[in-house]
Scaffold this motif. Sequence first.
Motif, PDB file in Angstrom:
ATOM      1  N   UNK A 196       3.186  64.014  29.019  1.00 26.90           N
ATOM      2  CA  UNK A 196       4.625  63.539  28.580  1.00 26.90           C
ATOM      3  C   UNK A 196       4.348  62.723  27.051  1.00 26.90           C
ATOM      4  N   UNK A 197       3.156  62.374  26.940  1.00 23.43           N
ATOM      5  CA  UNK A 197       2.872  61.871  25.340  1.00 23.43           C
ATOM      6  C   UNK A 197       2.929  63.079  24.309  1.00 23.43           C
TER       7      UNK A 197
ATOM      8  N   UNK B 166       6.653  55.732  20.910  1.00 21.73           N
ATOM      9  CA  UNK B 166       5.896  56.497  22.021  1.00 21.73           C
ATOM     10  C   UNK B 166       4.948  55.878  22.818  1.00 21.73           C
ATOM     11  N   UNK B 167       4.157  54.747  22.368  1.00 25.15           N
ATOM     12  CA  UNK B 167       3.371  54.137  23.025  1.00 25.15           C
ATOM     13  C   UNK B 167       4.083  53.188  24.010  1.00 25.15           C
ATOM     14  N   UNK B 168       5.366  52.750  23.799  1.00 26.81           N
ATOM     15  CA  UNK B 168       6.253  51.988  24.702  1.00 26.81           C
ATOM     16  C   UNK B 168       6.559  52.911  25.863  1.00 26.81           C
TER      17      UNK B 168
ATOM     18  N   UNK C 145      -5.064  52.686  25.851  1.00 26.16           N
ATOM     19  CA  UNK C 145      -5.769  53.131  24.551  1.00 26.16           C
ATOM     20  C   UNK C 145      -6.428  54.394  24.740  1.00 26.16           C
ATOM     21  N   UNK C 146      -6.579  54.837  25.932  1.00 31.18           N
ATOM     22  CA  UNK C 146      -6.889  56.329  26.044  1.00 31.18           C
ATOM     23  C   UNK C 146      -5.885  57.096  25.473  1.00 31.18           C
ATOM     24  N   UNK C 147      -4.650  56.814  25.987  1.00 30.67           N
ATOM     25  CA  UNK C 147      -3.409  57.529  25.785  1.00 30.67           C
ATOM     26  C   UNK C 147      -3.367  57.365  24.328  1.00 30.67           C
ATOM     27  N   UNK C 148      -3.478  56.286  23.489  1.00 29.36           N
ATOM     28  CA  UNK C 148      -3.090  56.348  22.207  1.00 29.36           C
ATOM     29  C   UNK C 148      -3.973  56.868  21.295  1.00 29.36           C
ATOM     30  N   UNK C 149      -5.294  57.001  21.810  1.00 31.52           N
ATOM     31  CA  UNK C 149      -6.284  57.662  21.069  1.00 31.52           C
ATOM     32  C   UNK C 149      -5.894  59.594  21.160  1.00 31.52           C
TER      33      UNK C 149
ATOM     34  N   UNK D 145       9.548  44.191  21.953  1.00 35.18           N
ATOM     35  CA  UNK D 145      10.087  44.616  20.431  1.00 35.18           C
ATOM     36  C   UNK D 145       9.169  44.160  19.466  1.00 35.18           C
ATOM     37  N   UNK D 146       8.864  42.816  19.490  1.00 32.24           N
ATOM     38  CA  UNK D 146       7.874  42.024  18.367  1.00 32.24           C
ATOM     39  C   UNK D 146       6.554  42.815  18.225  1.00 32.24           C
ATOM     40  N   UNK D 147       6.208  43.387  19.443  1.00 36.14           N
ATOM     41  CA  UNK D 147       5.021  44.012  19.185  1.00 36.14           C
ATOM     42  C   UNK D 147       4.845  45.370  18.417  1.00 36.14           C
ATOM     43  N   UNK D 148       6.263  46.108  18.877  1.00 35.38           N
ATOM     44  CA  UNK D 148       6.395  47.420  18.273  1.00 35.38           C
ATOM     45  C   UNK D 148       6.679  47.020  16.820  1.00 35.38           C
TER      46      UNK D 148
END
Lengths: 221, 223
Positions: free
Chosen positions: B30-31, B60-62, B108-112, B173-176
Amino acid sequence: MIDLREAVVLLGQFPALTGVTLKVSQGEIVTVRGPNGAGKSTLLRLCAGLLPIREGFATVLGQNLGENRRIIRSNIGLLGHMSGLYEDLTAEENVAFWGSMVRATNHEVREAIKFMGLNGRLSDVLVRQLSAGQRRRTSFAALIVQRPSLWLLDEPHAALDGEGRALVDGLIEDAAKSGATILSVSHAPIEPDGRIRRVVTLAGGRIIGDTANGGNSDGIS
Amino acid sequence: MEFRDAWSIARKDLRIELRSRVLTNQIAPFTLLIVVLFGFALDADTQTLRDTGPGLFWVAVLLIALLAIQRAVQIEDADAARERTLLTPVSPSSVFLGKSIALFIQLVALEVLLFFVMLALFNLSVGNPLLICLSALVATIGVATSGTLYGVITAGVGVRETLLPILLLPVLAPIAIGATRAFGDAFDRVDADGWAWLGLLAVFAVVYTVLGMFAYGQLVEDT
């Protein structure tokens, strides 16, 4: 051990218990009977500290149920309709995980698995692949490692074969002998050897019979 | 709070995810799909993709975080395991921390994976790798802790799948925004002080970690 006085419990707006008065002493084995919707499972969940008491007074394990639910819970073993197991862990991993939550040793985990007949090839099978009876045995093994002071069992014989029922009966006897109290909801007939010593009958959220108060074997006073 | 309990819970969640393969067989594809779709949607103009890359990464991360959080809640709800946890001496803050750690490691694994795919497809060049790593880690702590907290809020609700995004996305939202700015600076795409945005992300992460450790127990009681 359990002291309920006119306890009322609401499930949403519905009064599931409408004034239950019940005393259970340490080491006692009590079976709760009654028709569907009588409030049997609610009674167990109240004693487990999972439902708040709306009216009345309740102490469990010497603690006020309204104030010290967390202290009470950590000494309670509840076996409900759901197994409380993780489907993608093996039987052994489940028991080991629940054991780690109560600081059980590896030896205690192995002994519990062995006692419930889950050692050997069954211990490495994912829970999702186990039969209903084998899941029930795994739940019991996880309960054994918890070493609870109060056992709350909702249909403990459900899905078990003859051997499993005998195992569970022996387990309950042993737990009571070692000082634990057992409150069990069951539709099973009363054993002729007198294994069930006290029967409480619940209907419409109230206790309508108790063999400890001179009721007959159906619990009707 | 006992860290040993938290680690047991995290290890259990990670083992379940590895075994169920939902992460590898469903969320990871999906990522990749999101990245490819962004590419199609914004045309094959690599300049546009490079400029919007940091923002696309965090959107995408959210989205994948929502799936991972739903999974984390589902694991506990499927067979009343959350209720069983209540009947152990383990403190709610340990449970919160354990669930957050497991979620953090998965994200983190998905973000990498997402990062390297975007680098390749969007032709991005990293200007400040340290800022990228730190802002990703700190932002992910914020996503994991707030996700765990809001996950349990929606746990007892029948419409959890639709309610969780509505409640959680405004909180995230603030994190994004902060992470996009920090990434933008690290990729040399925007004129922003990435380190200052990293500080904001750290505040957010600390606030949600502390809030979660205090509030999780009460929220579990109420669900």
